[in-house]
Write an enzyme that holds these catalytic residues in place. Structure first.
Site, short mmCIF file in Angstrom:
data_model
loop_
_atom_site.label_atom_id
_atom_site.label_comp_id
_atom_site.label_asym_id
_atom_site.label_seq_id
_atom_site.Cartn_x
_atom_site.Cartn_y
_atom_site.Cartn_z
N ASP A 25 7.04 2.61 4.35
CA ASP A 25 7.07 3.89 3.62
C ASP A 25 7.85 4.93 4.41
O ASP A 25 8.00 4.81 5.64
CB ASP A 25 5.64 4.41 3.41
CG ASP A 25 4.81 3.47 2.55
OD1 ASP A 25 5.40 2.71 1.77
OD2 ASP A 25 3.57 3.51 2.70
N1 URA Z 1 1.24 -0.36 4.36
C1 URA Z 1 1.47 0.88 3.90
O1 URA Z 1 0.62 1.47 3.26
N2 URA Z 1 2.64 1.47 4.19
C2 URA Z 1 3.61 0.87 4.93
O2 URA Z 1 4.65 1.46 5.16
C3 URA Z 1 3.36 -0.43 5.38
C4 URA Z 1 2.17 -1.03 5.08
#
Ligand code: URA
Length: 226
Positions: A84
């Site tokens: 993310d």
């Molecule tokens: N899980 C998440 O919620 N975000 C990420 O970036 C990776 C794993």
């Protein structure tokens, strides 16, 4: 390369070569300025993704992880999987589509370990719930995940290891046990461990050993059919 050839800096088996059209065989030794040059089909980079950049090869508005890579030959590189925008940590960037495909295959169950800081206390009970699998609103429960409590209080810290790669998975898993993720950083993917010496935004090529281990684990039989 033509410039190097013209200047007489390139040798094939010890003999200076000035012609770019010269075809070389795999067993011929090429040197540039006396140093051996090898052909490598694939490139493997470990990037310490900082928060604030999106995991994409291009984006009209946002800065992407590929904007952090300053190599000249980067047009066929891509990030393996997705973190993310606000997540930091290990991201493999390569042009090896086959390795990427195998590492991301849901059948391979490649472990991803994250450090996380969340709101509220984490209890033993949460460890069991992560282990049993959680309903995060998808068709299926999550596969067993490992939760290691590092500290528990108003704000808690933990390491969590998952073997899937669902959308916002770690955040949704904590949400389902009543906690909000405040900070998330990926520490490892399979055998590949984020290098402590890489500050956020920096990258380095993988060592031969790191590449070999990733190739090995991505080829291991899981019993699941592809
Ligand atoms: N899980 C998440 O919620 N975000 C990420 O970036 C990776 C794993």
């Amino acid at each position: 390369v033509k410039q190097f050839l013209k200047k007489g800096l390139v040798q094939v088996d010890g003999i200076t070569e000035k012609q770019a059209k010269r075809k070389v065989l795999g067993n011929e030794q090429i040197t540039l300025n006396g140093k051996p040059v090898y052909y490598e089909e694939h490139c493997y980079l470990m990037l310490h993704k900082p928060a604030g950049v999106v995991t994409a090869t291009e984006d009209k508005k946002e800065k992407t992880v590929m904007d952090l890579i300053t190599l000249q030959q980067k047009k066929d590189l891509f990030p393996v999987g997705r973190l993310d925008k606000d997540t930091e940590g290990l991201l493999l960037v390569t042009n090896d589509g086959e390795l990427a495909h195998r590492l991301l295959s849901p059948k391979k169950h490649v472990d991803k370990c994250y450090f996380t800081r969340v709101t509220g206390q984490i209890h033993e009970e949460d460890i069991h719930r992560f282990k049993e699998g959680l309903d995060i609103g998808d068709e299926k429960k999550t596969l067993p995940a490992d939760l290691e409590i590092l500290s528990s209080g108003e704000i808690s810290e933990a390491k969590v290891t998952i073997c899937e790669g669902r959308y916002h998975q770690v955040k949704r898993m904590f949400e389902s046990v009543g906690k909000k993720v405040l900070y998330l950083k990926r520490l490892s993917m399979g055998t590949l461990i984020l290098d402590d010496l890489l500050p956020p935004g920096a990258y380095r090529t993988l060592t031969a050993g790191e590449i070999r281990s990733l190739q090995t684990i991505s080829k291991k039989e899981t019993g699941d059919k592809e």
